[in-house]
Design a protein around this motif. Structure first.
Motif, PDB file in Angstrom:
ATOM      1  N   UNK A  13      49.284 -36.040  19.621  1.00 15.75           N
ATOM      2  CA  UNK A  13      49.491 -35.356  18.552  1.00 15.75           C
ATOM      3  C   UNK A  13      49.025 -36.164  17.176  1.00 15.75           C
ATOM      4  N   UNK A  14      47.728 -36.692  17.422  1.00 19.09           N
ATOM      5  CA  UNK A  14      46.899 -37.193  16.279  1.00 19.09           C
ATOM      6  C   UNK A  14      45.751 -36.587  15.896  1.00 19.09           C
ATOM      7  N   UNK A  15      45.465 -36.280  14.609  1.00 17.41           N
ATOM      8  CA  UNK A  15      44.202 -35.864  13.953  1.00 17.41           C
ATOM      9  C   UNK A  15      43.133 -36.763  14.195  1.00 17.41           C
ATOM     10  N   UNK A  16      41.951 -36.651  14.744  1.00 18.75           N
ATOM     11  CA  UNK A  16      40.763 -37.375  14.783  1.00 18.75           C
ATOM     12  C   UNK A  16      39.577 -36.545  14.066  1.00 18.75           C
ATOM     13  N   UNK A  17      39.349 -36.985  12.890  1.00 17.39           N
ATOM     14  CA  UNK A  17      38.377 -36.303  12.087  1.00 17.39           C
ATOM     15  C   UNK A  17      37.573 -36.997  11.298  1.00 17.39           C
ATOM     16  N   UNK A  18      36.484 -37.223  12.055  1.00 15.87           N
ATOM     17  CA  UNK A  18      35.225 -38.090  11.176  1.00 15.87           C
ATOM     18  C   UNK A  18      34.681 -37.279  10.320  1.00 15.87           C
ATOM     19  N   UNK A  19      34.098 -37.676   9.139  1.00 18.21           N
ATOM     20  CA  UNK A  19      33.038 -37.200   8.229  1.00 18.21           C
ATOM     21  C   UNK A  19      33.918 -36.259   7.138  1.00 18.21           C
ATOM     22  N   UNK A  20      34.622 -37.060   6.609  1.00 21.29           N
ATOM     23  CA  UNK A  20      35.504 -36.270   5.433  1.00 21.29           C
ATOM     24  C   UNK A  20      35.006 -36.624   4.116  1.00 21.29           C
ATOM     25  N   UNK A  21      33.800 -37.186   3.815  1.00 19.90           N
ATOM     26  CA  UNK A  21      33.176 -37.163   2.606  1.00 19.90           C
ATOM     27  C   UNK A  21      32.139 -36.252   2.571  1.00 19.90           C
ATOM     28  N   UNK A  22      30.957 -36.595   1.836  1.00 18.93           N
ATOM     29  CA  UNK A  22      30.021 -35.649   1.578  1.00 18.93           C
ATOM     30  C   UNK A  22      29.230 -35.612   2.983  1.00 18.93           C
ATOM     31  N   UNK A  23      29.352 -36.668   3.607  1.00 15.36           N
ATOM     32  CA  UNK A  23      29.112 -36.560   5.431  1.00 15.36           C
ATOM     33  C   UNK A  23      30.368 -36.056   5.921  1.00 15.36           C
ATOM     34  N   UNK A  24      30.803 -34.640   6.135  1.00 20.16           N
ATOM     35  CA  UNK A  24      29.799 -33.359   6.157  1.00 20.16           C
ATOM     36  C   UNK A  24      30.708 -32.400   5.447  1.00 20.16           C
ATOM     37  N   UNK A  25      31.634 -32.589   4.650  1.00 24.76           N
ATOM     38  CA  UNK A  25      32.491 -31.656   4.117  1.00 24.76           C
ATOM     39  C   UNK A  25      31.963 -30.573   3.329  1.00 24.76           C
ATOM     40  N   UNK A  26      30.907 -30.656   2.653  1.00 28.26           N
ATOM     41  CA  UNK A  26      30.294 -29.697   1.858  1.00 28.26           C
ATOM     42  C   UNK A  26      29.398 -28.813   2.807  1.00 28.26           C
ATOM     43  N   UNK A  27      28.544 -29.330   3.763  1.00 32.05           N
ATOM     44  CA  UNK A  27      27.883 -28.760   4.509  1.00 32.05           C
ATOM     45  C   UNK A  27      28.636 -27.959   5.871  1.00 32.05           C
ATOM     46  N   UNK A  28      29.668 -28.598   6.261  1.00 33.34           N
ATOM     47  CA  UNK A  28      30.649 -27.898   7.129  1.00 33.34           C
ATOM     48  C   UNK A  28      31.288 -26.690   6.668  1.00 33.34           C
ATOM     49  N   UNK A  29      31.583 -26.947   5.578  1.00 37.71           N
ATOM     50  CA  UNK A  29      32.268 -25.604   4.837  1.00 37.71           C
ATOM     51  C   UNK A  29      31.126 -24.663   4.500  1.00 37.71           C
ATOM     52  N   UNK A  30      30.093 -25.032   4.202  1.00 42.23           N
ATOM     53  CA  UNK A  30      28.924 -24.034   4.093  1.00 42.23           C
ATOM     54  C   UNK A  30      28.850 -23.247   5.321  1.00 42.23           C
ATOM     55  N   UNK A  31      28.470 -24.023   6.290  1.00 40.73           N
ATOM     56  CA  UNK A  31      28.251 -23.353   7.667  1.00 40.73           C
ATOM     57  C   UNK A  31      29.383 -22.403   7.834  1.00 40.73           C
ATOM     58  N   UNK A  32      30.595 -22.929   7.800  1.00 40.55           N
ATOM     59  CA  UNK A  32      31.800 -21.931   8.217  1.00 40.55           C
ATOM     60  C   UNK A  32      31.710 -20.776   7.375  1.00 40.55           C
ATOM     61  N   UNK A  33      31.246 -20.675   6.107  1.00 45.71           N
ATOM     62  CA  UNK A  33      31.343 -19.558   5.224  1.00 45.71           C
ATOM     63  C   UNK A  33      30.073 -18.796   5.745  1.00 45.71           C
ATOM     64  N   UNK A  34      28.924 -19.319   6.064  1.00 45.30           N
ATOM     65  CA  UNK A  34      27.879 -18.410   6.485  1.00 45.30           C
ATOM     66  C   UNK A  34      28.263 -17.694   7.801  1.00 45.30           C
ATOM     67  N   UNK A  65      44.415 -33.445  17.571  1.00 46.32           N
ATOM     68  CA  UNK A  65      43.050 -32.946  18.078  1.00 46.32           C
ATOM     69  C   UNK A  65      41.819 -33.321  17.255  1.00 46.32           C
ATOM     70  N   UNK A  66      40.577 -33.198  17.719  1.00 43.49           N
ATOM     71  CA  UNK A  66      39.568 -33.407  17.178  1.00 43.49           C
ATOM     72  C   UNK A  66      39.183 -32.266  16.068  1.00 43.49           C
ATOM     73  N   UNK A  67      38.948 -32.493  14.944  1.00 48.55           N
ATOM     74  CA  UNK A  67      38.867 -31.368  13.803  1.00 48.55           C
ATOM     75  C   UNK A  67      37.593 -31.750  13.019  1.00 48.55           C
ATOM     76  N   UNK A  68      36.869 -30.778  12.302  1.00 46.31           N
ATOM     77  CA  UNK A  68      36.001 -30.751  11.342  1.00 46.31           C
ATOM     78  C   UNK A  68      36.589 -30.374  10.109  1.00 46.31           C
ATOM     79  N   UNK A  69      36.247 -30.952   8.851  1.00 43.17           N
ATOM     80  CA  UNK A  69      36.908 -30.300   7.525  1.00 43.17           C
ATOM     81  C   UNK A  69      37.390 -28.741   7.563  1.00 43.17           C
ATOM     82  N   UNK A  70      36.271 -28.108   8.009  1.00 45.76           N
ATOM     83  CA  UNK A  70      36.456 -26.733   7.892  1.00 45.76           C
ATOM     84  C   UNK A  70      37.465 -26.057   8.946  1.00 45.76           C
ATOM     85  N   UNK A  71      37.474 -26.643  10.015  1.00 44.22           N
ATOM     86  CA  UNK A  71      38.677 -26.478  11.188  1.00 44.22           C
ATOM     87  C   UNK A  71      39.767 -26.673  10.739  1.00 44.22           C
TER      88      UNK A  71
END
Length: 354
Positions: free
Chosen positions: A118-139, A325-331
């Motif tokens: 029950x632990x979050x594992x989320x690499x990339x919580x800065x400019x790597x990759x927050x804006x691009x990850x959110x942009x990909x999800x929006x697209x 679980x493993x997450x990206x910022x947009x997830x």
């Protein structure tokens, strides 16, 4: 016993110190950490914070009372794996600011273990990759049938030495694109493209940025590349490294390149640059029938954005009660998370990029 506390590891690095200062302005009292006690003491004394000095492979009991670990100590190829293992053992959420694809893959491989703990594992919580990850999800939301998402970025500021070292490491390994759901090794600067960023069109080359891997996880879109804006002469110079990239990937080659970078580079953008300079991002989704959607994003200075996004995500995780679980910022936070940050400007473009 957990005490709803945040630890920032690598606190005396450029990005780490920005994180610490941002956390304090947000009313948090993080425990700051790193390998070198003498480098931690001045910042801890100035801000009245607790500090802990330990090596990542000897974390021991340092996480027993910590709810969220925010790792800012690069290169993450040396720090992420042992800290993730320690966080899983101590039931501590793990965050970092990496852009290294190998780290995203390693962390994604821990998804099942993170769910069990029950632990979050989320690499990339800065400019790597927050804006691009959110942009990909929006697209993907705009074009659900998309089978390709390409992304591009322009730093718009002087890179820190940590960023340069990561780029040196990636040049030695060569380029990567995502093709039919798999990572494909390609040459450095494999493709070149003119990108219609908000501020001005710029030439850019493909790079092995984290989203080559992560946007496939976030969106399930099987194909994609990531581009970095650079002067054309620099792009062609990078292409010239292809015959010798094997040498750059040796321990000696990496050492020499990093020493040269250390002599030539400054620590990172100064306060004036943090206030005035802006980052630029672009994305394009394409469906099998040829339909395309393009979006651009303009952001505050990319290092200031890293601090703002990283601390916002850390605060969210401090109060988090959902599944691990493993997450990206947009997830974890949704594609609209990036729009909650002040100074973000997002625009839709037509198929011709206007």
């Amino acid at each position: 016993m957990k005490m709803n506390r945040l630890m920032i590891y690598g606190a005396y690095g450029y990005a780490g110190e920005l994180m610490v200062r941002k956390a304090v302005t947000q009313g948090l009292r993080p425990v700051i950490a790193g390998r070198d006690a003498e480098k931690l003491k001045p910042l801890a004394t100035e801000l009245g914070l607790e500090y802990r000095a330990f090596d990542v492979r000897n974390t021991g009991s340092n996480l027993q009372d910590i709810s969220v670990m925010l790792n800012c100590a690069g290169p993450f190829s040396a720090t992420a794996e042992p800290l993730v293992e320690a966080c899983l053992a101590q039931h501590t959420h793990y965050l970092d600011i990496t852009g290294e694809i190998d780290i995203f893959r390693q962390c994604h491989a821990q998804d099942e273990a993170a769910r069990r703990q029950n632990v979050i594992v989320m690499p990339g919580v800065g400019t790597d990759i927050v804006p691009t990850d959110c942009l990909a999800a929006m697209l993907k939301e705009k074009l659900p049938a998309a089978r390709r998402i390409d992304l591009a970025l322009s730093f718009g500021t002087s890179p820190s030495i940590g960023t340069v070292n990561t780029m040196i490491e990636s040049i030695g390994k060569g380029g990567l694109i995502r093709e039919n759901g798999e990572l494909k090794v390609v040459s450095n600067a494999y493709r070149i493209r003119r990108i219609p960023f908000q501020n001005k069109p710029q030439w850019a080359m493909t790079i092995p940025w984290g989203d080559v891997y992560t946007s496939g996880i976030s969106t399930s879109v099987p194909n994609g590349s990531v581009y970095l804006a650079m002067p054309r002469i620099s792009i062609y110079t990078v292409r010239l490294t292809n015959p010798v990239k094997g040498l750059l990937n040796t321990r000696l080659g990496q050492k020499i390149a990093r020493q040269l970078a250390g002599w030539l580079m400054k620590k990172g953008p100064d306060d004036k640059a943090l206030e005035s300079e802006r980052g630029q991002f672009w994305g394009e989704a394409e469906a099998p029938g040829g339909q395309r959607v393009q979006m651009t994003m303009s952001t505050p200075n990319v290092y200031a954005l890293t601090a703002t996004a990283g601390i916002r995500i850390a605060r969210y995780c401090l109060a988090y009660n959902g599944p691990g679980g493993y997450y990206t910022p947009s997830m974890l936070l949704g594609s609209g998370f990036i729009e909650s940050i002040p100074g973000i400007e997002i625009r839709m473009l037509d198929q011709d990029g206007d």
